[in-house]
Design a protein around this motif. Structure first.
Motif, PDB file in Angstrom:
ATOM      1  N   LEU A  43      37.435  18.187  43.206  1.00  0.00           N
ATOM      2  CA  LEU A  43      36.871  17.699  44.360  1.00  0.00           C
ATOM      3  C   LEU A  43      37.580  16.572  44.839  1.00  0.00           C
ATOM      4  O   LEU A  43      37.539  16.169  46.301  1.00  0.00           O
ATOM      5  N   VAL A  44      37.742  15.617  44.140  1.00  0.00           N
ATOM      6  CA  VAL A  44      38.464  14.238  44.736  1.00  0.00           C
ATOM      7  C   VAL A  44      39.858  14.618  45.311  1.00  0.00           C
ATOM      8  O   VAL A  44      40.112  14.068  46.225  1.00  0.00           O
ATOM      9  N   PHE A  45      40.572  15.377  44.610  1.00  0.00           N
ATOM     10  CA  PHE A  45      41.791  15.731  45.469  1.00  0.00           C
ATOM     11  C   PHE A  45      41.561  16.436  46.745  1.00  0.00           C
ATOM     12  O   PHE A  45      42.305  16.211  47.552  1.00  0.00           O
ATOM     13  N   GLU A  46      40.461  17.317  46.757  1.00  0.00           N
ATOM     14  CA  GLU A  46      40.074  18.160  47.933  1.00  0.00           C
ATOM     15  C   GLU A  46      39.726  16.961  49.101  1.00  0.00           C
ATOM     16  O   GLU A  46      40.169  17.026  50.245  1.00  0.00           O
ATOM     17  N   GLU A  47      39.302  15.864  48.574  1.00  0.00           N
ATOM     18  CA  GLU A  47      38.599  14.859  49.490  1.00  0.00           C
ATOM     19  C   GLU A  47      39.693  14.193  49.882  1.00  0.00           C
ATOM     20  O   GLU A  47      39.617  13.734  51.288  1.00  0.00           O
ATOM     21  N   LEU A  48      40.642  13.861  49.266  1.00  0.00           N
ATOM     22  CA  LEU A  48      41.870  12.925  49.365  1.00  0.00           C
ATOM     23  C   LEU A  48      42.798  13.737  50.213  1.00  0.00           C
ATOM     24  O   LEU A  48      43.845  13.187  50.872  1.00  0.00           O
ATOM     25  N   VAL A  52      46.289  21.451  46.583  1.00  0.00           N
ATOM     26  CA  VAL A  52      45.900  21.621  45.504  1.00  0.00           C
ATOM     27  C   VAL A  52      45.652  23.148  45.165  1.00  0.00           C
ATOM     28  O   VAL A  52      45.529  23.780  46.037  1.00  0.00           O
ATOM     29  N   ALA A  53      45.830  23.776  43.853  1.00  0.00           N
ATOM     30  CA  ALA A  53      45.351  24.786  43.515  1.00  0.00           C
ATOM     31  C   ALA A  53      44.357  24.682  42.396  1.00  0.00           C
ATOM     32  O   ALA A  53      44.630  23.674  41.513  1.00  0.00           O
ATOM     33  N   ALA A  54      43.505  25.560  42.197  1.00  0.00           N
ATOM     34  CA  ALA A  54      42.655  25.407  40.510  1.00  0.00           C
ATOM     35  C   ALA A  54      43.124  26.723  39.720  1.00  0.00           C
ATOM     36  O   ALA A  54      43.305  27.653  40.013  1.00  0.00           O
ATOM     37  N   ALA A  55      43.270  26.133  38.512  1.00  0.00           N
ATOM     38  CA  ALA A  55      43.775  27.034  37.195  1.00  0.00           C
ATOM     39  C   ALA A  55      42.773  26.895  36.178  1.00  0.00           C
ATOM     40  O   ALA A  55      42.443  25.945  35.869  1.00  0.00           O
ATOM     41  N   HIS A  56      42.353  28.032  35.817  1.00  0.00           N
ATOM     42  CA  HIS A  56      41.364  27.959  34.625  1.00  0.00           C
ATOM     43  C   HIS A  56      41.983  29.275  33.685  1.00  0.00           C
ATOM     44  O   HIS A  56      42.202  30.360  33.942  1.00  0.00           O
ATOM     45  N   LEU A  57      41.809  28.613  32.249  1.00  0.00           N
ATOM     46  CA  LEU A  57      42.045  29.530  31.202  1.00  0.00           C
ATOM     47  C   LEU A  57      40.829  29.785  30.615  1.00  0.00           C
ATOM     48  O   LEU A  57      40.227  28.744  29.769  1.00  0.00           O
ATOM     49  N   ASN A  58      40.437  31.061  30.485  1.00  0.00           N
ATOM     50  CA  ASN A  58      39.350  31.666  29.689  1.00  0.00           C
ATOM     51  C   ASN A  58      39.864  31.832  28.210  1.00  0.00           C
ATOM     52  O   ASN A  58      40.281  32.771  27.888  1.00  0.00           O
ATOM     53  N   HIS A  59      39.263  31.113  27.200  1.00  0.00           N
ATOM     54  CA  HIS A  59      39.593  31.168  25.879  1.00  0.00           C
ATOM     55  C   HIS A  59      38.661  32.218  25.108  1.00  0.00           C
ATOM     56  O   HIS A  59      38.874  32.763  24.377  1.00  0.00           O
ATOM     57  N   GLY A  60      37.741  32.413  25.987  1.00  0.00           N
ATOM     58  CA  GLY A  60      36.691  33.616  25.335  1.00  0.00           C
ATOM     59  C   GLY A  60      36.135  32.989  24.247  1.00  0.00           C
ATOM     60  O   GLY A  60      35.594  33.973  23.445  1.00  0.00           O
ATOM     61  N   LEU A  61      35.808  31.970  23.821  1.00  0.00           N
ATOM     62  CA  LEU A  61      35.273  31.273  22.481  1.00  0.00           C
ATOM     63  C   LEU A  61      33.937  31.322  22.514  1.00  0.00           C
ATOM     64  O   LEU A  61      33.185  31.498  21.567  1.00  0.00           O
ATOM     65  N   ARG A  62      32.901  31.466  23.716  1.00  0.00           N
ATOM     66  CA  ARG A  62      31.843  31.457  23.849  1.00  0.00           C
ATOM     67  C   ARG A  62      31.169  32.782  24.589  1.00  0.00           C
ATOM     68  O   ARG A  62      30.075  32.637  24.991  1.00  0.00           O
ATOM     69  N   GLY A  63      32.081  33.819  24.346  1.00  0.00           N
ATOM     70  CA  GLY A  63      31.449  34.932  24.869  1.00  0.00           C
ATOM     71  C   GLY A  63      31.302  35.080  26.383  1.00  0.00           C
ATOM     72  O   GLY A  63      31.871  34.704  27.518  1.00  0.00           O
ATOM     73  N   ALA A  64      29.812  35.299  26.728  1.00  0.00           N
ATOM     74  CA  ALA A  64      29.445  35.652  28.163  1.00  0.00           C
ATOM     75  C   ALA A  64      29.400  34.119  28.838  1.00  0.00           C
ATOM     76  O   ALA A  64      29.784  33.886  30.086  1.00  0.00           O
ATOM     77  N   GLU A  65      29.250  33.141  28.076  1.00  0.00           N
ATOM     78  CA  GLU A  65      29.244  31.736  28.640  1.00  0.00           C
ATOM     79  C   GLU A  65      30.593  31.403  29.342  1.00  0.00           C
ATOM     80  O   GLU A  65      30.697  30.768  30.097  1.00  0.00           O
ATOM     81  N   SER A  66      31.713  31.688  28.287  1.00  0.00           N
ATOM     82  CA  SER A  66      33.045  31.544  28.868  1.00  0.00           C
ATOM     83  C   SER A  66      33.435  32.367  30.070  1.00  0.00           C
ATOM     84  O   SER A  66      34.284  31.771  31.054  1.00  0.00           O
ATOM     85  N   ASP A  67      32.891  33.487  30.227  1.00  0.00           N
ATOM     86  CA  ASP A  67      33.027  34.400  31.403  1.00  0.00           C
ATOM     87  C   ASP A  67      32.404  33.715  32.714  1.00  0.00           C
ATOM     88  O   ASP A  67      32.932  33.557  33.608  1.00  0.00           O
ATOM     89  N   ALA A  68      31.000  33.054  32.357  1.00  0.00           N
ATOM     90  CA  ALA A  68      30.679  32.335  33.326  1.00  0.00           C
ATOM     91  C   ALA A  68      31.248  31.242  33.834  1.00  0.00           C
ATOM     92  O   ALA A  68      31.108  30.943  35.148  1.00  0.00           O
ATOM     93  N   GLU A  78      36.821  28.819  45.882  1.00  0.00           N
ATOM     94  CA  GLU A  78      36.761  29.707  47.069  1.00  0.00           C
ATOM     95  C   GLU A  78      35.799  28.931  47.962  1.00  0.00           C
ATOM     96  O   GLU A  78      36.095  28.994  49.140  1.00  0.00           O
ATOM     97  N   SER A  79      34.778  28.065  47.513  1.00  0.00           N
ATOM     98  CA  SER A  79      33.955  27.731  48.508  1.00  0.00           C
ATOM     99  C   SER A  79      34.575  26.704  49.433  1.00  0.00           C
ATOM    100  O   SER A  79      34.155  26.029  50.389  1.00  0.00           O
ATOM    101  N   TYR A  80      35.708  26.072  48.737  1.00  0.00           N
ATOM    102  CA  TYR A  80      36.671  24.969  49.370  1.00  0.00           C
ATOM    103  C   TYR A  80      37.536  25.390  50.009  1.00  0.00           C
ATOM    104  O   TYR A  80      38.450  24.709  50.417  1.00  0.00           O
ATOM    105  N   GLY A  81      38.014  26.915  49.816  1.00  0.00           N
ATOM    106  CA  GLY A  81      39.356  27.213  50.273  1.00  0.00           C
ATOM    107  C   GLY A  81      40.337  26.892  49.457  1.00  0.00           C
ATOM    108  O   GLY A  81      41.424  26.806  49.984  1.00  0.00           O
ATOM    109  N   ILE A  82      39.974  26.597  48.133  1.00  0.00           N
ATOM    110  CA  ILE A  82      41.276  26.166  47.523  1.00  0.00           C
ATOM    111  C   ILE A  82      41.657  27.406  46.525  1.00  0.00           C
ATOM    112  O   ILE A  82      40.770  28.200  45.936  1.00  0.00           O
ATOM    113  N   PRO A  83      42.988  27.660  46.691  1.00  0.00           N
ATOM    114  CA  PRO A  83      43.664  28.931  45.816  1.00  0.00           C
ATOM    115  C   PRO A  83      43.156  28.823  44.390  1.00  0.00           C
ATOM    116  O   PRO A  83      42.959  27.693  43.561  1.00  0.00           O
TER     117      PRO A  83
END
Length: 474
Positions: A43-48, A52-68, A78-83
């Motif tokens: 959010l700071v990068f978006e404000e400044l 940027v783009a957002a990258a997320h790696l799902n390790h799957g360590l916490r099952g449904a919590e990781s998916d969430a 997506e709410s800020y139009g960030i890839p």
């Protein structure tokens, strides 16, 4: 609570300028786990206004919590139009060092995405608190200065814009924007060393000795970081002056390293290992000291096994750091007369040409080129490995086994099996970089003279020539 936003964006911008983290043309990939720190960084990068783009790696360590977590980050971007880009990896809680395994998986993911989509910087959300925790964890594990300051603001294409901001700064910023974040229960699990450090050790030390422990140690780490950078520069300059490298090997002048201060010598060895491809994670202090032990007199020929497939070897007046040769290269080639032959495996080109006997004068050969009485050769010469028991009588040298010749010329052991030996029938004509064999040396009555030549594709690692004789050794 005041609606005026806290100073986190200004802090981040100050850090970016201080360490020159972002260039005008940079495209930034932000690693976002969904936790408070990474959400705030995005959010700071978006404000400044940074691209940027957002990258997320799902390790799957916490099952449904990781998916969430993954879904949360995607919706936030997506709410800020960030890839947004994501991937999944498998890391088991049973792995010996889950934190290290997760870090390696994320680095691989970030590198792949950056290469595929043209991102030039990867921003990770390590804060001042993380930096102090890492410093203490490495200190308690016996790390040297390099490990204690490993969480640098800028490391290659990885940047840490929150490195001068605290966890509290982050949370105040998010609260001011009414922005939620995801909570990872493993961060409070004191089975993990970092959690124990964060929730138990640092608060206890702060309560007993210094309420502003994190701020104080953060300044100390910054000082150590500057000293570490200075020492790294010294090691690089020393290596440039006292070493040579080629094809996965580096040769260091042992006498010079032996008189260097121990701290510099250790740095030089680590830097040299890094140059030939070691990540150094498994190279312990004891292994470095074993390499330094090779500097003692009488250690020539001794070898030390290092991390992975690396070894350190004392070869006369050199310390050789190299990859293990799993199999010795066996070769036999035929060089036509006249003709030429390129051997990529050896990195050499061999030539044979017929020379006008009238223009030949004795002693006109060179280190890589010799003249041979062509009447004693056939239509070709063979080029093969040196073999134990090979006997050679070079002009101007006493005859003897080639092994003794190599020892006398200080040819490192790991180079000897690749050394070109020219033979006709079963008799040695020439060993590259040494004088021609006496029985094949042309004389005044020679009618046909053949020039044999061996040319390296690139400078070959070679020991210093003996002062009594000027000669080049591949």
């Amino acid at each position: 609570m005041s609606s005026h936003p806290p100073e986190l964006p200004a802090q981040v911008l100050s850090t970016i300028r201080k360490y020159n983290l972002v260039d005008p043309l940079d495209r930034i990939l932000v690693g976002v786990s969904g936790g408070a720190d990474s959400v705030a960084l995005l959010l700071v990068f978006e404000e400044l206004g940074f691209p940027v783009a957002a990258a997320h790696l799902n390790h799957g360590l916490r099952g449904a919590e990781s998916d969430a977590d993954e879904k949360f980050v995607q919706e936030l971007a997506e709410s800020y139009g960030i890839p947004f880009v994501s991937s999944r990896s498998s890391i088991s809680l049973a792995e010996g060092n889950m934190e290290a395994a997760g870090r390696a998986a994320r680095q691989e993911f970030f590198q792949k995405i950056s290469a595929e989509y043209g991102y030039t910087k990867v921003a990770v959300a390590h804060t001042r608190d993380d930096r102090v925790e890492t410093c203490l964890l490495h200190l308690f594990r016996g790390s040297g200065l390099e490990g204690m300051v490993s969480m640098a603001p800028l490391n290659g294409m990885t940047i840490r814009p929150l490195i001068e901001s605290s966890h509290d700064d982050v949370r105040q910023y998010l609260n001011s924007r009414n922005q939620s974040w995801r909570m990872d229960a493993t961060n409070a699990d004191t089975r993990f060393a970092r959690s124990r450090m964060r929730h138990n050790t640092i608060p206890a030390i702060a309560a007993s000795f210094n309420p502003k422990l994190v701020e104080t140690l953060s300044r100390t780490v910054e000082l150590l970081q500057d000293e570490d950078a200075w020492m790294k520069c010294l090691a690089e300059e020393w290596l440039a002056a006292y070493s040579r490298s080629s094809k996965g090997e580096i040769l260091i002048e042992a006498p010079a390293l032996g008189v260097a201060p121990p701290a510099l010598a250790r740095r030089v060895i680590r830097q040299a290992l890094r140059q030939i491809g070691s990540h150094l994670r498994d190279v312990t202090f004891d292994r470095i000291e074993c390499v330094r032990d090779l500097l003692r007199d009488g250690m020539s020929g001794k070898t030390i096994q290092l991390q992975g497939k690396l070894v350190a070897e004392r070869a006369f007046d050199k310390i050789v750091l190299r990859h293990i040769q799993e199999t010795e290269l066996e070769f036999t080639f035929e060089l036509p007369i006249p003709g030429s032959l390129h051997v990529p495996e050896l990195g050499k080109t061999f030539r044979a040409g017929i020379t006008d006997a009238r223009s030949f004068t004795e002693g006109s050969g060179s280190r890589e080129r010799v003249f041979v009485d062509g009447e004693s050769l056939g239509a070709c010469v063979k080029i093969r490995n040196w073999k134990p028991g090979d006997y050679y009588k070079p002009v101007g040298w006493p005859g003897g086994k080639i092994k003794k010749l190599f020892q006398r010329a200080k040819v490192p052991r790991n180079q000897r099996s690749r050394w070109p030996v020219f033979v006709t029938d079963s008799t040695i004509v020439w060993v590259a970089s040494f004088p021609v064999s006496r029985e094949f040396a042309p004389g005044g009555n020679s009618q046909k003279i053949v020039a044999l030549e061996a040319i390296s594709d690139e400078p070959f690692l070679q020991p210093e020539p003996e002062r009594r004789r000027s000669r080049s050794l591949f």
